[in-house]
Write a protein that holds these residues in place. Structure first.
Motif, PDB file in Angstrom:
ATOM      1  N   CYS A   1       1.970   0.363   3.075  1.00 44.55           N
ATOM      2  CA  CYS A   1       3.067   0.300   2.115  1.00 44.55           C
ATOM      3  C   CYS A   1       4.216   1.114   2.672  1.00 44.55           C
ATOM      4  O   CYS A   1       4.009   2.224   3.180  1.00 44.55           O
ATOM      5  CB  CYS A   1       2.604   0.872   0.779  1.00 44.55           C
TER       6      CYS A   1
ATOM      7  N   TRP B   1      -1.269   4.036  -5.315  1.00 43.51           N
ATOM      8  CA  TRP B   1      -2.067   2.865  -4.964  1.00 43.51           C
ATOM      9  C   TRP B   1      -2.881   2.459  -6.185  1.00 43.51           C
ATOM     10  O   TRP B   1      -3.563   3.289  -6.801  1.00 43.51           O
ATOM     11  CB  TRP B   1      -3.021   3.155  -3.805  1.00 43.51           C
TER      12      TRP B   1
ATOM     13  N   CYS C   1       0.973  -1.227  -4.325  1.00 41.15           N
ATOM     14  CA  CYS C   1       1.613   0.057  -4.036  1.00 41.15           C
ATOM     15  C   CYS C   1       2.813   0.177  -4.971  1.00 41.15           C
ATOM     16  O   CYS C   1       3.484  -0.829  -5.278  1.00 41.15           O
ATOM     17  CB  CYS C   1       2.060   0.079  -2.580  1.00 41.15           C
TER      18      CYS C   1
END
Lengths: 112, 116
Positions: free
Chosen positions: B23, B34, B91
């Motif tokens: 990410c 996350w 993310c």
């Protein structure tokens, strides 16, 4: 973990109809967020609410922060096909951390 | 445009074979998260970083690890993926809540993980 109760779980409506969904909690939140998620994509922020009683619009979408601070509502007026998706509410309590609590989601389907 | 980017969008791995999801963000946000999301369910927070400060959720399995080498990048490592780890991994980023009270989280498009 904690989840917010979101209703209805799913909705089947015709194009042009108005939509209402809500999110309730047993505890107080000081922020409410509404997200929309299309299939295979990440949630997209629609509206953020920061004050009890606040009413905020974003185009055809209107959301309200409930006076009790334990609920929030999202309305969509004159639905169109691209409104299809899953709508999630999310709340943040006043305990100083960064985490959100998510609702269980409302799946919106538009019947041709 | 400022954004949250996730690569790859689709990842296929074998049972037990380590996998890393990435990410990156151009929003310059201090906080990165996350989430794991299974079909038609709400996103489930795995862990988050506040700058370099790592915050693990109590129920996140040890199989899931994360690294944040700098402000812009964050990685999710799954050491030994099982069939139950097949999911969408999201993310997200945000500013710290203390700065103007903003707590909005901005999500990337997600990585769909398949475990064979």
């Amino acid at each position: 973990g904690q989840q917010l109760n979101q209703s209805p779980q799913s909705m089947f409506i015709q194009e042009g109809e108005d939509v209402s969904m809500n999110c309730t909690s047993s505890s107080i939140f000081n922020t409410w967020l509404w997200y929309k998620q299309d299939p295979g994509e990440g949630p997209v922020l629609l509206i953020a609410l920061y004050k009890a009683g606040e009413l905020t619009s974003n185009g055809r979408l209107t959301a309200q922060f409930g006076i009790t601070r334990k609920d929030s509502f999202l309305n969509i007026s004159a639905s169109i096909p691209s409104d299809v998706g899953i709508y999630f509410c999310a709340g943040k309590s006043n305990f100083g951390n960064e985490k959100l609590t998510f609702g269980t989601g409302t799946r919106l389907t538009i019947i041709p | 445009d400022a954004m949250v980017i996730q690569n790859p969008r689709y990842q296929v791995t074998q049972f037990g074979k380590p996998v890393t999801l990435s990410c990156s963000q151009t929003l310059n946000h201090n906080v990165m998260y996350w989430y794991q999301q299974k079909s038609s369910q709400a996103p489930k927070l795995l862990f988050h970083y506040y700058d370099k400060d790592f915050n693990n959720e109590a129920d996140t399995p040890d199989n899931f690890q994360s690294r944040r080498p700098n402000t812009s990048f964050c990685f999710l490592d799954i050491r030994s993926p099982g069939l139950g780890d097949a999911a969408m991994y999201l993310c997200a980023t945000s500013k710290p809540p203390g700065l103007g009270g903003v707590v909005e989280q901005f999500f990337g498009p997600g990585t769909r993980l398949t475990v064979l």
